[in-house]
Design a protein around this motif. Structure first.
Motif, PDB file in Angstrom:
ATOM      1  N   HIS A 138       1.303   1.039  -4.152  1.00  0.00           N
ATOM      2  CA  HIS A 138       0.458   0.630  -5.175  1.00  0.00           C
ATOM      3  C   HIS A 138      -1.189   0.539  -4.638  1.00  0.00           C
ATOM      4  CE1 HIS A 138       3.792  -0.894  -7.376  1.00  0.00           C
ATOM      5  NE2 HIS A 138       4.160  -1.604  -6.409  1.00  0.00           N
ATOM      6  N   GLN A 139      -2.151   0.874  -5.389  1.00  0.00           N
ATOM      7  CA  GLN A 139      -3.414   0.756  -5.132  1.00  0.00           C
ATOM      8  C   GLN A 139      -4.165  -0.240  -5.832  1.00  0.00           C
ATOM      9  OE1 GLN A 139      -4.686   3.058  -2.995  1.00  0.00           O
ATOM     10  NE2 GLN A 139      -2.678   3.629  -2.455  1.00  0.00           N
ATOM     11  N   ARG A 163       0.869  -1.265  -0.041  1.00  0.00           N
ATOM     12  CA  ARG A 163      -0.081  -0.060  -0.001  1.00  0.00           C
ATOM     13  C   ARG A 163       0.686   1.153  -0.039  1.00  0.00           C
ATOM     14  NH1 ARG A 163      -3.237  -1.489  -2.719  1.00  0.00           N
ATOM     15  NH2 ARG A 163      -5.533  -2.495  -1.897  1.00  0.00           N
ATOM     16  N   ASN A 221      -8.980  -5.226   0.406  1.00  0.00           N
ATOM     17  CA  ASN A 221     -10.180  -4.501  -0.266  1.00  0.00           C
ATOM     18  C   ASN A 221     -10.996  -5.411   0.331  1.00  0.00           C
ATOM     19  OD1 ASN A 221      -7.980  -3.528  -2.100  1.00  0.00           O
ATOM     20  ND2 ASN A 221      -9.610  -2.339  -2.203  1.00  0.00           N
TER      21      ASN A 221
END
Length: 642
Positions: free
Chosen positions: A595-596, A592, A620
């Motif tokens: 990167h998303q 995190r 997520n």
């Protein structure tokens, strides 16, 4: 120098000119032979009994027989000598038919030379010998297989295999017998196997299969099954994961033995069951599995009886069917109460949510009461809000059953045959939640309301140690209603009057989705982070079998994850939460920072605390094992759509 063998050839031919022609061909080819001749089929068969014959050249048109019957007559009497058919018919279909019937080859008169003749003779003799050897081997194998099966029956031992991606199984005939079914009577799956596992052993057997697939090691277990709903058998099974090169699939191979004789007290024992409170004795049939859908059976029976009662019947037939329908009503009340009782005894206070279709739910709750008008009983009128469409998430089976039991309690309580009107509404609570509201309007009183409220508001009321006292004070249907409402986190309101109103509300979840097709519509790249080789293979094959647009790259360490994300583009990271050093949660924190990418965490040892930590770290979504392929695909599609 090796001496060439002499071939003993019999010509069954009534035209002497062709006999001489064949002799000339054999002589020109320097073919070592000894020739016998007969002008008739009967004479030829007599020569075979007297002389050593290696091959027969058979003309289909003879003095004593003609046509295709010539060949069939020969084959009926001679099985161990190859035959080449001679025919004057230029139609190849005759020759092909002859070969299909058992001839080694065919020659059309006037259209073959010495080379074609010699090749036909050599290959026919060679092929026939090969076929004879193969037939002998097959006979030996058949005998061995028969003896092996006899040994299996004596030892009550058998084998099976399962594709660990599709869960499709292959059972031997002996396995079907052990489970009490005719040989190969259906195509079994793991779900079919588990359906007949004793209810008290089902959880440990499910875990056994899951661990066997995950570790890939040789594993064994003893467990019970129920045959025909009454006979208990004890089985010993051993399984191991292997790669089948011939089919390019990963297979769970297993053998199974019926060891019931080693457990003489088995039918009376419940040795492996989780103990209930010592003062509570519960006896129930293992024929009813945990996933038994009481409502589906009730709906089917109700519809069948309704169709019969709605048809042209004599008065006697109608009376008989009406009595059956009344008996069904009495039976379903008992069964509904029993179905509600099981999760209470198993202490399942938090039912599992599943996605359900609202239209199906509404249809289901109406179906059991369609017989009312035929029986002169209270008619149930349903009124549905226009908002009740689409898919939602909730405890589907528990919701149906709770509604059913509540309505039965109202019908029993009101002591009249006036109509009951039921209004079903959807109350919007927020973006992801809603409340399903049932308003039962009827003439009469609902006597259970105060006791149900008392039980649902109390603490630890339904703990196993309190059940004996609970059932000594309250009737079973009242306790079940209270337990079900508490399970569903529902609430009851009641207004008594000329028209009394009982309102039952329960929370459900919305399942709005932007992309929820059954397939991937564009090419996607997944990064799978998994350290266990067998899990890598299974998960990759599962994902790639889902769609040809899915590409999967496998890594097993945190450094490899970061390196791949730096060098390649990925649409989704599927991460084993249990990865070692530094662990899945710490890996997510590192990802995190750079990167998303959507991250789906997969846990073999799930807990609410772990799930909370995973989401807080940046995952997520969190998927608990065991899960179905449908659950996995659904979760992936939701992440991709967002």
């Amino acid at each position: 120098m090796k001496q060439l063998s002499v071939n003993n050839i019999l010509i069954i031919e009534d035209d002497q000119n062709y006999v001489e022609l064949i002799k000339e061909y054999l002589k020109e080819a320097s073919f070592k032979y000894r020739l016998f001749h007969s002008a008739s089929l009967i004479g030829g068969i007599e020569l075979i009994e007297e002389k050593p014959v290696d091959l027969v050249l058979l003309d289909l048109s003879l003095d004593d027989t003609a046509g295709f019957n010539t060949l069939t007559s020969y084959l009926d009497k001679v099985e161990d000598i190859p035959v080449i058919v001679l025919t004057g018919n230029r139609n190849e279909a005759v020759g092909i038919r002859s070969v299909s019937a058992g001839a080694q080859d065919f020659l059309v008169k006037g259209e073959f030379n010495e080379a074609r003749l010699i090749n036909a003779i050599k290959y026919s003799i060679q092929r026939f010998k090969s076929q004879a050897k193969l037939k002998e081997k097959n006979q030996i194998l058949t005998i061995k297989e028969k003896r092996y099966r006899e040994a299996q029956k004596i030892g009550r031992y058998t084998n099976w295999e399962m594709n660990i991606v599709t869960n499709e199984m292959k059972w031997s005939d002996e396995m079907f017998e052990i489970f009490g079914f005719p040989h190969q009577s259906f195509n079994p799956t793991l779900s079919d196997y588990l359906r007949y596992v004793h209810i008290e052993d089902k959880e440990k057997v499910e875990s056994f299969f899951e661990n066997a697939i995950k570790t890939g090691e040789l594993t064994k277990i003893n467990h019970r099954i129920l045959v025909h709903g009454r006979q208990v058998k004890m089985l010993n099974i051993r399984v191991q994961v292997k790669y089948d090169e011939t089919t390019n699939t990963i297979i769970l191979f297993g053998n199974l033995q019926d060891v019931t004789d080693n457990f003489p007290g088995l039918p009376e024992a419940s040795r492996d069951a989780s103990p209930l409170h010592p003062e509570i004795k519960v006896e129930y049939s293992a024929a009813i599995p945990k996933d038994f859908d009481f409502f589906e059976h009730l709906i089917s029976l109700s519809n069948n009886l309704y169709d019969l009662l709605d048809s042209d019947l004599s008065e006697s037939q109608r009376n008989t069917l009406s009595k059956m329908a009344i008996s069904l009503g009495n039976y379903t009340k008992v069964t509904g109460n029993f179905q509600s009782l099981l999760p209470m005894l198993e202490q399942k206070l938090h039912p599992r949510d599943t996605e359900f279709n609202m239209e199906k739910f509404l249809a289901d709750i109406q179906e059991p009461f369609i017989l009312q008008k035929h029986l002169g009983r209270t008619i149930i009128n349903f009124h549905f809000s226009d908002k009740l469409t689409g898919n939602f998430s909730g405890s589907f089976q528990n919701m149906r059953l709770t509604f059913f039991n509540l309505l039965l309690s109202i019908l029993e309580s009101k002591k009249n045959t006036d109509d009951v009107n039921i209004h079903v509404n959807l109350l919007e609570d927020g973006k992801t939640t809603a409340t399903l509201e049932f308003i039962f309007a009827f003439r009469g009183q609902f006597h259970q309301i105060e006791e149900i409220r008392e039980l649902t508001e109390g603490e630890n009321i339904f703990q196993i140690e309190n059940l004996k006292n609970l059932f000594s004070i309250h009737p079973l249907d009242l306790v079940n209603n209270a337990f079900s409402i508490k399970q569903l986190k529902g609430e009851l309101d009641y207004e008594e009057g000329e028209i009394s109103r009982l309102t039952f509300r329960l929370p459900i979840k919305k399942t709005e989705k932007k992309v929820l097709q059954d397939q991937i519509v564009a090419s996607v790249n997944f990064l799978l982070a998994e350290d266990h080789v067998m899990n890598q293979i299974v998960m990759k094959k599962t994902l790639m079998a889902w769609s040809d647009k899915v590409n999967v790259e496998v890594v097993k360490t945190s450094n490899e994850i970061l390196q791949e994300l730096k060098s390649e583009y990925y649409d989704l990271l599927l991460l084993n939460v249990d990865l070692p050093d530094p662990g899945g949660i710490e890996i997510v924190k590192k990802v995190r920072t750079q990167h998303q990418i959507p991250i789906l965490g997969i846990s073999s040892y799930p807990s609410n605390q772990e799930q909370k930590m995973c989401i807080e770290a940046g995952m997520n979504a969190y998927l608990k094992k065991p899960f179905t392929n449908e659950n996995l695909f659904q979760q992936i599609l939701e992440l991709l759509s967002n």
